[in-house]
Design a protein around this motif. Sequence first.
Motif, PDB file in Angstrom:
ATOM      1  N   UNK A  31       0.972  -1.168  -0.123  1.00  0.00           N
ATOM      2  CA  UNK A  31      -0.083   0.105  -0.024  1.00  0.00           C
ATOM      3  C   UNK A  31       0.942   1.188  -0.018  1.00  0.00           C
ATOM      4  N   UNK A  32       0.508   2.289  -0.806  1.00  0.00           N
ATOM      5  CA  UNK A  32       1.199   3.602  -0.912  1.00  0.00           C
ATOM      6  C   UNK A  32       2.570   3.498  -1.638  1.00  0.00           C
ATOM      7  N   UNK A  37       2.801   4.738  -8.384  1.00  0.00           N
ATOM      8  CA  UNK A  37       2.581   5.955  -9.013  1.00  0.00           C
ATOM      9  C   UNK A  37       3.230   6.298 -10.436  1.00  0.00           C
ATOM     10  N   UNK A 190       5.171  13.200  -4.503  1.00  0.00           N
ATOM     11  CA  UNK A 190       4.606  13.090  -3.139  1.00  0.00           C
ATOM     12  C   UNK A 190       3.220  13.921  -3.447  1.00  0.00           C
ATOM     13  N   UNK A 192       0.191  16.270  -5.070  1.00  0.00           N
ATOM     14  CA  UNK A 192      -0.291  16.450  -6.412  1.00  0.00           C
ATOM     15  C   UNK A 192       0.556  17.376  -7.061  1.00  0.00           C
ATOM     16  N   UNK A 195       3.819  15.530  -8.183  1.00  0.00           N
ATOM     17  CA  UNK A 195       3.404  14.306  -9.218  1.00  0.00           C
ATOM     18  C   UNK A 195       3.367  14.946 -10.468  1.00  0.00           C
ATOM     19  N   UNK A 232       1.907   6.518   4.867  1.00  0.00           N
ATOM     20  CA  UNK A 232       2.292   7.343   3.426  1.00  0.00           C
ATOM     21  C   UNK A 232       2.311   8.978   3.697  1.00  0.00           C
ATOM     22  N   UNK A 236       5.590  10.852   3.034  1.00  0.00           N
ATOM     23  CA  UNK A 236       5.765  12.139   2.176  1.00  0.00           C
ATOM     24  C   UNK A 236       6.281  13.343   2.809  1.00  0.00           C
TER      25      UNK A 236
ATOM     26  N   UNK B  20      -4.188   2.811   1.329  1.00  0.00           N
ATOM     27  CA  UNK B  20      -3.129   3.676   1.609  1.00  0.00           C
ATOM     28  C   UNK B  20      -3.041   5.307   1.945  1.00  0.00           C
ATOM     29  N   UNK B  22      -3.365   7.825   0.072  1.00  0.00           N
ATOM     30  CA  UNK B  22      -2.574   9.055  -0.637  1.00  0.00           C
ATOM     31  C   UNK B  22      -3.842   9.804  -1.465  1.00  0.00           C
ATOM     32  N   UNK B  25      -5.449  12.306   1.061  1.00  0.00           N
ATOM     33  CA  UNK B  25      -4.556  13.565   1.128  1.00  0.00           C
ATOM     34  C   UNK B  25      -4.607  14.415  -0.247  1.00  0.00           C
ATOM     35  N   UNK B  26      -4.712  13.820  -1.214  1.00  0.00           N
ATOM     36  CA  UNK B  26      -4.374  14.382  -2.463  1.00  0.00           C
ATOM     37  C   UNK B  26      -5.803  15.265  -2.858  1.00  0.00           C
ATOM     38  N   UNK B  62      -2.249  10.300  -7.589  1.00  0.00           N
ATOM     39  CA  UNK B  62      -1.651   9.929  -6.432  1.00  0.00           C
ATOM     40  C   UNK B  62      -1.740   8.429  -6.123  1.00  0.00           C
TER      41      UNK B  62
END
Lengths: 480, 79
Positions: A31-32, A37, A190, A192, A195, A232, A236, B20, B22, B25-26, B62
Motif C-alpha cells: 500500500x502506498x 504512481x 509526493x 499532487x 506528481x 504514507x 511524504x 494507503x 494517498x 490527502x491529494x 496520487x
Amino acid sequence: MTKKILFGKPKGFFDVYDRRPGIKDSTHYCPGCGHGILHKLIAEAVVDLGMQDDTIFICPVGCSVFGYYYFDMASISVPHGRAPAVATGLVRANPDCHVISYQGDGDLGAIGFNEFIQAANRGENIAVFFVNNGVYGMTGGQLAPTTLPGQKTLTSPYGRSVETEGYPLKVSEMVAALDSPVYVERVALTSPKNIRAGRQALRKALTYMKEKKGFSMVEFLVGCPVNLKKSTKDTDEWIENSVIPYFPLKCFKDIAAERKPKQSAVGIYDKLKVKNSLLETEKIHPFDESKVPVPAIEGELRIKCAGFGGQGILSLGMLIAEAGHLQNLKASWLPSYGPEMRGGTANCSVVLSRESIGSPIVKESDVLIAMNQPSIDRFSADLSGEGLLIYDSVNIKFDNPLKRKAYAIDASLIAKDTIGDVRCANSVMLGAFCEIVAAIGEKSFINSIYNNFQGKEKVIEMNLRAFEEGRKSARKLMQS
Amino acid sequence: MDGKKKKFTAAISINECKGCERCIRACPKKLLRLEDKLNSHGYRYVLYSGEGCVGCGSCFYACPEPGAITVIEEIEEGS
C-alpha cells in the motif's frame, strides 16, 4: 446523460495481470508504494505519445521486477544492474525502438552504477527512470547508496554514519556533469503538484528519446512506506522535509534543443549483412538431411571429452556433435572450462539421441575420451558399466582398476610424428572414436571437419589425415 | 454553460484499493474517506462522499494502483 472518463486506468496496462499464482486485479506492490504512481505515469505517457507498440520496458531486479505482468508493451527482465547494458544492445540492434530502463537505487546506484554511467557517457538513446527511495525495498529495507546520513535501516541500526558509509550518492548531479546526456531532472512523487511536475519530466524524457536526442534520466524521489516504517503521510512529509533538502528538485540539464538526432551505427549493426552471413552458414551442410539414415543408437549416447585447454577438447566434442547432427540425430554440446585461456583443464559433454534431449549434462558417460592424466582420474569412475574409454596413451598412465573396455591410442605421438602437428591429436581421437563406437558413418565426421575448419584448406587436409590415422590405429587395436 | 451542467465523480474499484490514503490527502476538496470494512483482499478501502468532485484528477495520479480510481465526467442536458 453521457459519461466520459477523464482519468482512468491507462491503456498501457494489461486489463488482467496474469500473475501466477495470486491476485489478478491489483499489483503486488505494498500500500502506498511509489512504484505504482510511476508505473501509472509511464503507462499513460507511452500510450499518449503513440509509443506503445515499439517501446521495450526493462524490468530491473528489485520490487519492480514484475513490471512485465502489468505493462502492455514489450518487456524484458535483466540481471541486477545490467539494464543500461541490455538497453544499449536493444537500441543499437533496433534503432527504431524506444527503450525504458527502469531502475532502483540499489540496481542503478550500487551494483549497476558502472553500466549506467558508461551508457550515459556514450549517450545511448534511452530513457532511464531512476527510482530513489533511500532503501533496498525488495530485500527488506537495508542501507542503499542514497540512504540519508543518520537514517536508520536494517543494516544501519544506529543511522547511516558518514564516517563509515560515506555520503549519499547524488546520481543526478553526477550524470549531469557528463557531456553526453541531454536531459537530467530530479522530481518527487509526493504531493499532487510534485506528481504533475514528475509527469511532465517523464514525458519530456520520452519525447527526447522518440526524437533520438540521446540519453535522458529522470530521478524520482518516492516513498517506501513499509520499509521506512511510516504511514504514507509521514513518508511524504519525511521526503519533503528531509530528503528534498539533500536531493534538491531541479532540472540539472536540458540541452536537447542543441543536439541533432542520433544516427544509428553502421557496420556490425547492418541488418542485411548479418542476415547474409547467417544464410551462408546454412548453406554449408552438404547432406540432404532427409535422406541420411539415422544410425543405430538406442536411447542416448552420452559422451565426455576431457583434457588440457588448448588440446582441442571442445572442438573434438563439437565435431562429434555435428557429425551426429548430420546423421539426423539430436545433439547437444555443453562446454566446461577453467578461467585460463591455455593450459587449464577443459571438458565437454556431448549427448546424441534419437529423441529430444532432456539434459545436456553428462554425469554417467557411455564414452569417455580422455587426453590428460587429471581427466582420466576424475572422469573414469563416471563411466557406465558398458562404457568405453578412449585415451591418449602418450599423456596418460592408466591401469584400469574397474576393468572397463579401454583403448589406448598414441594420439599425441601420431599427430606429432606422422601428421607433423601435435594440435591434430584431437582429430586422431575423433578417428578412433569413429571406428570404436561405430554409430556414425565416417562421411559425417569428414563433413563435420569440413564445416568446422571452413575455408582453411591446409588445416582441413591435416585433420583429415589425422582422422584416418586415428581410424587405422583403432582398427589395429580392435583386431589384436 | 451552453445548457449543459458538468458533474464529476470519483469511482473507486473497491478490491483494487489498498487503503494507503494517498488519494484522501491529494483531494483538494477532502471528499474521500477510509471505510471501516475490509475488501476481498483484506484492506480497508476508500469511498467517495458522492458530491462535490471537481474532476481535477489529483486522486487518480496520487493512487499507486493502476485501476483503483476512475474520475468520470457526467454531462447532463440542463434546462
